[in-house]
Design a protein around this motif. Structure first.
Motif, short mmCIF file in Angstrom:
data_model
loop_
_atom_site.label_atom_id
_atom_site.label_comp_id
_atom_site.label_asym_id
_atom_site.label_seq_id
_atom_site.Cartn_x
_atom_site.Cartn_y
_atom_site.Cartn_z
N LEU A 49 2.74 7.08 11.56
CA LEU A 49 2.54 6.84 10.13
C LEU A 49 3.30 5.57 9.74
CD1 LEU A 49 1.26 8.16 7.55
CD2 LEU A 49 3.53 9.14 7.12
N SER A 50 2.59 4.61 9.18
CA SER A 50 3.21 3.35 8.74
C SER A 50 3.42 3.40 7.24
CB SER A 50 2.31 2.16 9.11
OG SER A 50 2.91 0.95 8.71
N VAL A 51 4.65 3.07 6.81
CA VAL A 51 5.05 3.24 5.41
C VAL A 51 5.76 2.00 4.90
CG1 VAL A 51 6.32 4.70 3.78
CG2 VAL A 51 5.34 5.73 5.84
N ILE A 52 5.31 1.46 3.78
CA ILE A 52 6.03 0.40 3.08
C ILE A 52 7.11 1.05 2.22
CG2 ILE A 52 5.89 -1.49 1.41
CD1 ILE A 52 2.96 -1.84 2.19
N GLU A 53 8.34 0.53 2.30
CA GLU A 53 9.44 1.12 1.56
C GLU A 53 10.21 0.05 0.79
OE1 GLU A 53 11.76 3.77 4.05
OE2 GLU A 53 9.98 4.30 5.22
N MET A 54 10.64 0.40 -0.43
CA MET A 54 11.40 -0.50 -1.29
C MET A 54 12.44 0.28 -2.07
SD MET A 54 8.62 -3.01 -3.08
CE MET A 54 7.27 -3.75 -2.15
N GLY A 55 13.59 -0.36 -2.29
CA GLY A 55 14.60 0.23 -3.14
C GLY A 55 15.80 0.75 -2.37
N ASP A 56 16.61 1.53 -3.07
CA ASP A 56 17.83 2.12 -2.51
C ASP A 56 17.51 3.53 -2.04
OD1 ASP A 56 20.31 3.29 -2.05
OD2 ASP A 56 21.27 2.34 -3.76
N SER A 57 17.71 3.78 -0.76
CA SER A 57 17.35 5.08 -0.19
C SER A 57 18.16 6.23 -0.78
CB SER A 57 17.51 5.05 1.33
OG SER A 57 18.85 4.74 1.69
N ALA A 58 19.21 5.92 -1.52
CA ALA A 58 19.99 6.97 -2.18
C ALA A 58 19.33 7.43 -3.48
CB ALA A 58 21.41 6.47 -2.46
N ASP A 59 18.36 6.67 -3.97
CA ASP A 59 17.67 7.01 -5.21
C ASP A 59 16.62 8.10 -4.98
OD1 ASP A 59 19.09 5.21 -6.76
OD2 ASP A 59 17.65 3.59 -6.49
N PRO A 60 16.18 8.77 -6.05
CA PRO A 60 15.07 9.73 -5.90
C PRO A 60 13.82 9.04 -5.39
CG PRO A 60 15.55 9.31 -8.22
CD PRO A 60 16.67 8.70 -7.43
N VAL A 61 12.97 9.80 -4.71
CA VAL A 61 11.83 9.24 -3.98
C VAL A 61 10.55 9.29 -4.82
CG1 VAL A 61 10.32 9.53 -1.96
CG2 VAL A 61 12.81 9.75 -1.72
N ALA A 62 9.81 8.19 -4.78
CA ALA A 62 8.46 8.14 -5.33
C ALA A 62 7.52 7.77 -4.19
CB ALA A 62 8.36 7.11 -6.45
N ILE A 63 6.48 8.57 -3.99
CA ILE A 63 5.50 8.32 -2.93
C ILE A 63 4.19 7.89 -3.57
CG2 ILE A 63 4.11 9.40 -1.11
CD1 ILE A 63 6.51 11.13 -0.41
N PHE A 64 3.62 6.80 -3.05
CA PHE A 64 2.42 6.19 -3.59
C PHE A 64 1.26 6.34 -2.60
CE2 PHE A 64 6.07 4.27 -5.48
CZ PHE A 64 5.71 3.77 -6.73
N LEU A 65 0.12 6.87 -3.05
CA LEU A 65 -1.04 7.07 -2.19
C LEU A 65 -2.20 6.21 -2.67
CD1 LEU A 65 -0.97 10.96 -1.80
CD2 LEU A 65 0.24 9.23 -0.45
N HIS A 66 -2.68 5.35 -1.79
CA HIS A 66 -3.77 4.42 -2.11
C HIS A 66 -5.13 5.09 -1.91
CE1 HIS A 66 -5.14 3.82 2.05
NE2 HIS A 66 -3.86 3.95 2.39
N GLY A 67 -6.18 4.35 -2.26
CA GLY A 67 -7.54 4.82 -2.07
C GLY A 67 -8.34 3.88 -1.19
N ILE A 68 -9.65 3.94 -1.33
CA ILE A 68 -10.57 3.17 -0.51
C ILE A 68 -11.08 1.97 -1.30
CG2 ILE A 68 -12.58 4.56 -1.24
CD1 ILE A 68 -13.69 4.31 1.57
N PRO A 69 -11.20 0.79 -0.72
CA PRO A 69 -10.96 0.42 0.68
C PRO A 69 -9.61 -0.27 0.87
CG PRO A 69 -12.21 -1.31 -0.35
CD PRO A 69 -11.89 -0.31 -1.44
N ALA A 70 -8.60 0.14 0.12
CA ALA A 70 -7.31 -0.53 0.14
C ALA A 70 -6.44 -0.03 1.29
CB ALA A 70 -6.61 -0.33 -1.21
N SER A 71 -5.16 -0.34 1.21
CA SER A 71 -4.13 0.20 2.09
C SER A 71 -2.88 0.30 1.25
CB SER A 71 -3.90 -0.73 3.29
OG SER A 71 -3.29 -1.95 2.87
N ALA A 72 -1.76 0.62 1.86
CA ALA A 72 -0.51 0.72 1.12
C ALA A 72 -0.14 -0.61 0.46
CB ALA A 72 0.61 1.17 2.05
#
Length: 279
Positions: A14-37
């Motif tokens: 699983l390939s994941v783009i990540e931004m921010g401070d890992s100590a912060d609460p997590v927000a997960i973003f899910l894309h659609g078609i025909p895009a990518s992360a």
């Protein structure tokens, strides 16, 4: 801007783009078609500045995620949801803000129904719902994929970059999408590279609105605060169809409508979109 990390999940990558401070609460973003992360980079940058650790995975069939286990169900909406839930539990991700768009919204519906306790809130933007999809622009690709011809058509140059760029560009109302941005977010080899096209073909073959029709009636049982942020000039998932379905499915959902904005609101009007998310 941001970094890409890979995670081994059930033998898959699983390939994941990540931004921010890992100590912060997590927000997960899910894309659609025909895009990518890659669709989420601008939005993630702003959300991260507000104190969230932002993570956007490439869904199976897209981007750099690789499904190595020979299981066709991995490319269905339910299969995608199970993969992401397995990843979340494996990495100890909880109290998550789930943000989704287009078919990513269908995946999110399954995730919320299966493991609601992992989430503190959810946002749907121009998401599929019930039988609101597949849309007419995607239906021919699905038909070609079901006969295993999509990848060969891509190899033979049937999907002209300029034509696909024009089709995506017509959905925008404010920000024109430049060719380099189009290539990064939408084209990215899936319409020209044989191996990437084969991966995309597997996902296309698995698309079926039975998954969203099946889950729609269960969404009222999800006890998680829901926000609907909707672009009102969407030719693919208009408010009057899929938006209303989700408003009825989540009767307590809050609604923010963004006018003069098309389907890909994350880049068509990133200012209004991120303001609505954070409001």
């Amino acid at each position: 801007m941001g970094k890409r990390n890979t995670y081994s999940v059930g033998g898959n990558t699983l390939s994941v783009i990540e931004m921010g401070d890992s100590a912060d609460p997590v927000a997960i973003f899910l894309h659609g078609i025909p895009a990518s992360a890659e669709l989420w980079r601008s939005s993630m940058s702003r959300i991260a500045q507000d104190g969230w650790y932002c993570m956007a995975p490439d869904l199976p069939g897209f981007g750099q995620t690789e499904i190595k286990v020979k299981d066709p169900s991995a490319y269905t909406l339910e299969g995608m949801a199970k993969l992401l839930l397995q990843w979340m539990m494996q990495e100890g991700l909880g109290e998550v803000w789930l943000i989704s768009h287009d078919i990513g919204g269908g995946v999110a519906q399954w995730m919320l129904s299966e493991k609601p306790l992992l989430f503190t809130k959810a946002t749907f933007s121009n998401s599929i719902a019930g039988d609101s999809w597949p849309v007419k622009d995607v239906a021919p690709m699905i038909k070609a994929a079901k006969t295993k011809m999509f990848a060969w058509m891509a190899l033979l140059g049937f999907f002209k970059k300029k034509d696909l760029h024009r089709a995506i560009a017509k959905t925008f109302r404010q920000q024109p999408i430049e060719m380099d941005e189009f290539e990064c977010i939408f084209y990215d080899g899936k319409f020209s590279n044989f191996q990437r096209a084969k991966k995309f073909q597997k996902m296309l073959r698995s698309l079926d609105n039975k998954y969203t029709q099946e889950i729609l009636g269960k969404l009222s049982l999800v006890n998680v605060p829901v926000q609907l942020v909707w672009a009102m000039d969407d030719i693919y998932q208009p408010w009057g169809i899929s938006g209303v379905m989700l408003k009825e499915a989540f009767p307590k959902a809050t609604v923010t409508q963004i006018h003069n904005c098309g389907h890909f609101l994350q880049i068509d009007d990133v200012d209004s979109y991120t303001e609505a998310l954070l409001r």
